[in-house]
Scaffold this active site. Structure first.
Site, PDB file in Angstrom:
ATOM      1  N   GLU A  41       0.843  -1.194   0.000  1.00 59.82           N
ATOM      2  CA  GLU A  41       0.000   0.000   0.000  1.00 59.82           C
ATOM      3  C   GLU A  41       0.885   1.252   0.000  1.00 59.82           C
ATOM      4  O   GLU A  41       2.090   1.186   0.184  1.00 59.82           O
ATOM      5  CB  GLU A  41      -0.901   0.013   1.251  1.00 59.82           C
ATOM      6  CG  GLU A  41      -2.375  -0.291   0.969  1.00 59.82           C
ATOM      7  CD  GLU A  41      -3.120   0.914   0.422  1.00 59.82           C
ATOM      8  OE1 GLU A  41      -2.470   1.914   0.048  1.00 59.82           O
ATOM      9  OE2 GLU A  41      -4.367   0.853   0.368  1.00 59.82           O
ATOM     10  N   ASN A 128      -5.801   6.364   6.977  1.00 62.26           N
ATOM     11  CA  ASN A 128      -5.675   5.439   5.856  1.00 62.26           C
ATOM     12  C   ASN A 128      -4.864   5.995   4.705  1.00 62.26           C
ATOM     13  O   ASN A 128      -3.898   5.384   4.248  1.00 62.26           O
ATOM     14  CB  ASN A 128      -7.085   5.049   5.392  1.00 62.26           C
ATOM     15  CG  ASN A 128      -7.104   4.042   4.286  1.00 62.26           C
ATOM     16  OD1 ASN A 128      -6.880   4.380   3.126  1.00 62.26           O
ATOM     17  ND2 ASN A 128      -7.366   2.789   4.620  1.00 62.26           N
ATOM     18  N   ASN A 185     -11.644   6.402   1.987  1.00 58.67           N
ATOM     19  CA  ASN A 185     -10.409   5.656   1.731  1.00 58.67           C
ATOM     20  C   ASN A 185      -9.436   6.560   0.978  1.00 58.67           C
ATOM     21  O   ASN A 185      -8.997   7.565   1.500  1.00 58.67           O
ATOM     22  CB  ASN A 185     -10.755   4.374   0.962  1.00 58.67           C
ATOM     23  CG  ASN A 185      -9.700   3.299   1.081  1.00 58.67           C
ATOM     24  OD1 ASN A 185      -8.519   3.563   0.929  1.00 58.67           O
ATOM     25  ND2 ASN A 185     -10.116   2.072   1.344  1.00 58.67           N
ATOM     26  N   ASP A 238      -9.676   1.919  -4.654  1.00 56.95           N
ATOM     27  CA  ASP A 238      -9.027   1.991  -3.345  1.00 56.95           C
ATOM     28  C   ASP A 238      -8.244   3.296  -3.270  1.00 56.95           C
ATOM     29  O   ASP A 238      -8.777   4.343  -2.975  1.00 56.95           O
ATOM     30  CB  ASP A 238      -8.139   0.760  -3.163  1.00 56.95           C
ATOM     31  CG  ASP A 238      -7.728   0.544  -1.721  1.00 56.95           C
ATOM     32  OD1 ASP A 238      -7.674   1.528  -0.963  1.00 56.95           O
ATOM     33  OD2 ASP A 238      -7.434  -0.608  -1.338  1.00 56.95           O
TER      34      ASP A 238
END
Length: 315
Positions: A41, A128, A185, A238
């Site tokens: 990520e 996040n 997100n 995402d």
């Protein structure tokens, strides 16, 4: 086992409409530059050092890939289950940490400064993803994904709603700028910063929402006119970034293999291109000497592709 194509153009890079043709380089192909992560990520490019950082959340580390040598190593471990990363306008690393339930800044000498870990006397959930606006303000999303179990953080009680926040660079004041996104997100600004895009990851189907950004009092910024830009259907957006033309390059996947990769949208929300990958893409960034190399964090691996556009500065 995935193998890179031996032919140009790469069949993994597909135009969904003719509008994508101008962004596609026929003599560039998808490359896998690193593997071995458990859930990759938050990629971020450091052009001054010619290296890429990304988070490997369950393995509790931030990884580093060097462009000059191709070597991969651990940049920081443990990392407090770091997730999203970006750089501020002074070039410092800004990181969302699940384990610490905080947003931090890595100083030039390596010290870590906590920028935000609470709001209204309550602990943040699990920051996040994060972007930095040209005025230096830090915008981040705070869903509870990192506190629901022990895989991507530490299981804990949720104390605050899942909000989008703005951190003022001068006063350190933290403000809620959006409280109506169901599972906020990834987020990014349009090139002129008049729009803020936010992934709504707990909507069914998932959506990409857009807000108008207007200057507010006391150096704050106000969001208005919340609306759905993209209905993702079976897709799973995402993290994402925006290019200089305002196109959205979105990590995509989940469900069926043909969805895995990166889906590209115009500023109006029209899907124009797709980069097929063998894994779901969670997040991405632009990098390289001219910000024209797309780095895609995809489950266990990092992939790259040169494209015929550039990422916006600060993204």
């Amino acid at each position: 086992m995935w193998e890179p194509t031996q032919r140009y153009p790469d069949p993994a890079v597909r135009s969904l409409t003719p509008a994508f043709h101008a962004l596609h380089l026929p003599l560039a192909a998808v490359e896998r530059i690193a593997t071995g992560s458990r859930w990759a990520e938050g990629p971020v490019w450091f052009g001054d050092g010619r290296y890429l950082l990304w988070s490997d959340i369950p393995n509790d580390r931030i990884m580093r890939w060097d462009e000059a040598t191709g070597q991969v190593g651990v940049f920081r471990g443990p990392s407090n289950n770091a997730n999203g990363n970006t750089r501020d306008r002074q070039g410092r690393l800004i990181t969302c940490e699940h384990g610490g339930r905080r947003v931090t800044r890595t100083e030039y000498d390596g010290r870590i400064t906590v920028l935000a870990d609470s709001y209204a006397g309550k602990r943040l959930n699990s920051p996040n993803d994060v972007v930095v606006k040209s005025d230096g303000s830090i915008w981040f999303t705070d869903p509870p994904f990192g506190i629901v179990g022990y895989y991507q953080g530490e299981k804990a009680e949720q104390e605050l709603p899942a909000n989008v926040y703005r951190l003022d660079p001068d006063s350190g004041r933290l403000d809620v700028v959006a409280d109506d996104v169901n599972g906020p997100n990834g987020l990014a600004f349009s090139p002129d910063e008049t729009r803020l895009y936010v992934i709504e990851s707990r909507a069914r189907p998932r959506t990409i929402r857009v807000f108008d950004v207007a200057a507010g009092g006391a150096g704050q910024a106000l969001l208005s006119n919340s609306r759905v830009l993209v209905d993702a259907g079976p897709g799973t957006p995402d993290g994402f970034r925006v290019d200089i033309h305002g196109n959205l390059w979105c990590g995509w996947g989940m469900g069926t293999p043909e969805l895995d990769g990166v889906r590209v949208f115009t500023p109006e929300g029209e899907a124009i291109g797709h980069i097929e990958l063998p894994e779901r893409c969670a997040n991405l960034c632009f990098g390289g000497k001219h910000r024209n190399r797309l780095f895609m964090a995809s489950c266990t691996s990092i992939y790259s592709l040169y494209v015929n556009t550039q990422g916006v500065p600060g993204g």
